[in-house]
Design a protein around this motif. Structure first.
Motif, short mmCIF file in Angstrom:
data_model
loop_
_atom_site.label_atom_id
_atom_site.label_comp_id
_atom_site.label_asym_id
_atom_site.label_seq_id
_atom_site.Cartn_x
_atom_site.Cartn_y
_atom_site.Cartn_z
N ALA A 317 0.85 -1.15 -0.01
CA ALA A 317 0.09 0.06 -0.02
C ALA A 317 0.96 1.16 0.01
N ASP A 318 0.34 2.16 -0.61
CA ASP A 318 1.12 3.30 -0.52
C ASP A 318 0.57 4.50 0.55
N ALA A 319 -0.51 4.30 1.01
CA ALA A 319 -0.77 5.03 2.32
C ALA A 319 -0.72 4.17 3.62
N ASP A 320 -0.08 4.92 4.71
CA ASP A 320 0.35 4.32 5.66
C ASP A 320 -0.66 3.57 6.73
N ASP A 321 -1.93 4.02 6.45
CA ASP A 321 -3.25 3.56 7.23
C ASP A 321 -3.80 2.49 6.61
N VAL A 322 -3.38 2.20 5.47
CA VAL A 322 -4.29 0.99 4.93
C VAL A 322 -3.73 -0.17 4.94
N ARG A 323 -4.62 -1.26 5.27
CA ARG A 323 -4.40 -2.83 5.48
C ARG A 323 -5.08 -3.86 4.37
N ALA A 324 -5.99 -3.06 3.76
CA ALA A 324 -6.65 -3.75 2.59
C ALA A 324 -6.94 -2.76 1.41
N GLN A 325 -7.13 -3.20 0.18
CA GLN A 325 -7.53 -2.19 -0.89
C GLN A 325 -8.18 -2.78 -1.98
N MET A 326 -8.48 -2.09 -2.87
CA MET A 326 -8.93 -2.55 -4.17
C MET A 326 -8.63 -1.21 -5.03
N LEU A 327 -8.21 -1.28 -6.05
CA LEU A 327 -7.94 -0.17 -7.22
C LEU A 327 -8.21 -0.66 -8.48
N ALA A 328 -9.31 0.06 -9.17
CA ALA A 328 -9.54 -0.28 -10.48
C ALA A 328 -8.85 0.84 -11.54
N PRO A 329 -8.30 0.33 -12.60
CA PRO A 329 -7.70 1.30 -13.41
C PRO A 329 -8.92 2.22 -14.42
N VAL A 330 -8.48 3.33 -14.91
CA VAL A 330 -9.18 4.16 -15.46
C VAL A 330 -8.38 4.35 -16.97
N GLU A 331 -8.96 3.90 -18.10
CA GLU A 331 -8.13 3.76 -19.25
C GLU A 331 -9.10 4.62 -20.40
N ILE A 332 -8.39 5.38 -21.17
CA ILE A 332 -9.18 6.07 -22.24
C ILE A 332 -8.16 5.77 -23.35
N ALA A 335 -4.94 4.22 -22.85
CA ALA A 335 -3.85 4.71 -21.97
C ALA A 335 -4.39 4.73 -20.63
N LEU A 336 -3.45 4.36 -19.61
CA LEU A 336 -3.76 4.32 -18.25
C LEU A 336 -3.79 5.94 -17.89
N VAL A 337 -4.94 6.54 -17.55
CA VAL A 337 -4.85 7.85 -17.19
C VAL A 337 -5.41 8.35 -15.56
N GLY A 338 -5.59 7.05 -14.91
CA GLY A 338 -5.88 7.19 -13.38
C GLY A 338 -6.46 5.84 -12.81
N TRP A 339 -6.91 6.09 -11.61
CA TRP A 339 -7.41 4.94 -11.04
C TRP A 339 -8.25 5.36 -9.85
N ILE A 340 -9.39 4.44 -9.40
CA ILE A 340 -10.16 4.76 -8.17
C ILE A 340 -9.60 3.62 -7.37
N SER A 341 -9.59 4.08 -6.00
CA SER A 341 -9.09 3.09 -5.01
C SER A 341 -10.12 2.94 -3.75
N VAL A 342 -10.07 1.93 -3.07
CA VAL A 342 -10.96 1.54 -2.02
C VAL A 342 -10.02 1.13 -0.95
N HIS A 343 -9.96 1.86 0.25
CA HIS A 343 -9.22 1.55 1.32
C HIS A 343 -10.03 0.98 2.72
N SER A 344 -9.27 -0.08 3.24
CA SER A 344 -9.86 -0.33 4.47
C SER A 344 -8.67 -0.33 5.72
N ARG A 345 -8.79 0.14 6.72
CA ARG A 345 -7.79 0.31 7.79
C ARG A 345 -7.63 -1.06 8.48
N THR A 346 -8.46 -2.04 8.26
CA THR A 346 -8.15 -3.55 8.86
C THR A 346 -8.06 -4.42 7.53
N GLU A 347 -7.42 -5.47 7.65
CA GLU A 347 -7.46 -6.64 6.69
C GLU A 347 -9.04 -6.88 6.49
#
Length: 371
Positions: A317-332, A335-347
């Motif tokens: 994880a890139d954020a210190d308080d994240v213990r589980a995550q999902m990330l979905a790419p945004v393509e145009i 090309a990868l132009v970004g992403w949307i992320s979901v963070h959980s502070r517990t597994e």
């Protein structure tokens, strides 16, 4: 051609010419004004009565005759009279004109939300008691005024005589430690000062005239104008914020965020363009991350949704308080132009419904960017 109707304080000499200047080149929309008597600003009852809903409604009737498509109260009295007051004004204006309505204070509140502002530098021409009341109003919306610069003036006409250089000095003085600076008064010549200072300060500078025009344009469909961040990217950020809020509600996550590389609106992946956080969860929208992100490299290589119930395997994880995550790419266009992320502070074991929710949100972000 869409028409914006604006109610203007009678002694205001700034907002009409500045609004016209901001709209230079935007030939698809026009602005039209009606005035009501406002001459002095204080907390005294006789000054507060200048802003009665009845007076607003009477002035709005003249704009109704111009068949405007949106109507706004282009004044900041709600910043000390309260958001409930401005909501009443907006409802009355909408009823009189039969079109959507907003106010300068509601526009500033929406800009604070769109840009994730929790720490604000405040610039006003007002006296200390008025400025303190503004700080109380904003605090009720979760925005802390961490510094204020004020001129201690009560005469509304005189506000418009303050030189731009003096306003620039005040903005710079109010900026340290803030997520944004707001110039709260529509009779200050701050719109172009704000736009010019943003690259230097590295934070949004939200001028009341610009913010009010932005919200009017947003209600008309989101016309972008390259004259400061709120006019350029405010509508995109507000829409992304709503996507993040819906995604967090769907997944019950602690934080959702969107990062985009969108040079046309001066958005890049070093900072989140929008986020939504649960109670007590630290925001990351204002934390620059200039180095290549672990997850960004993974997404660029694999181009699929990353689902991590824990971090016992890379990428970390890139954020210190994240213990589980999902990330979905945004393509145009491939090309990868970004992403949307979901963070959980517990597994956490993410469900198929959670994965579907983040992928649906990614599709909404893509559609927004393409539009």
């Amino acid at each position: 051609m869409p028409r914006i109707g604006m109610l203007t304080p009678s002694s205001n000499t700034v907002l009409e010419p500045v609004t016209y200047r901001l709209l230079t080149g935007a030939d698809e929309v026009t602005a039209h004004f009606s005035r009501l008597p406002v001459t002095a600003i204080s907390l005294a009852d006789e000054q507060s009565s200048q802003f009665s809903v009845d007076r607003m409604s009477a002035a709005a009737e003249l704009l109704r005759d111009a068949a405007v498509d949106v109507v706004v109260w282009n004044g900041t009295a709600g910043s000390w009279l309260g958001f409930d007051y401005d909501r009443q004004v907006g409802e009355a204006l909408s009823q009189v004109c039969g079109v959507p309505a907003t106010t300068s204070t509601l526009a500033l509140r929406d800009a604070f939300r769109a840009f994730g502002v929790r720490r604000l530098g405040l610039v006003t021409p007002y006296t200390g008691d008025v400025t303190a009341r503004i700080a109380e109003t904003y605090a009720a919306e979760g925005v802390e005024v961490v510094a204020d610069e004020r001129l201690e003036i009560t005469d509304n006409f005189t506000f418009g005589e303050v030189p731009e250089q003096r306003l620039a000095e005040m903005v710079e003085a109010a900026a340290p430690g803030a997520h944004a600076v707001a110039l709260v008064c529509t009779n200050l010549r701050g719109a172009f000062v704000a736009a010019d200072l943003e690259p230097k300060l590295g934070i949004p500078v939200l001028d009341s005239v610009s913010a009010t025009l932005w919200k009017a344009l947003d209600l008309l469909g989101g016309l972008r104008i390259d004259r400061g961040s709120v006019l350029l990217s405010g509508s995109t950020r507000a829409a992304l914020k709503e996507i993040c809020a819906q995604l967090r509600a769907a997944t019950g996550a602690d934080r959702t965020a969107v990062r985009l590389d969108l040079p046309s609106q001066r958005l890049d992946v070093d900072r989140a363009a929008a986020e939504d956080t649960g109670p007590g969860v630290a925001p990351i929208q204002h934390d620059p991350r200039p180095d290549a992100l672990n997850t960004a490299r993974w997404l660029d290589e694999h181009r699929k949704t990353l689902v991590q119930p824990n971090f016992r395997a890379d990428p970390q994880a890139d954020a210190d308080d994240v213990r589980a995550q999902m990330l979905a790419p945004v393509e145009i266009g491939g090309a990868l132009v970004g992403w949307i992320s979901v963070h959980s502070r517990t597994e956490r074991d993410w469900t198929p419904a959670d994965v579907q929710a983040v992928e649906t949100a990614s599709a909404h972000v893509k559609a927004l960017v393409e539009r």
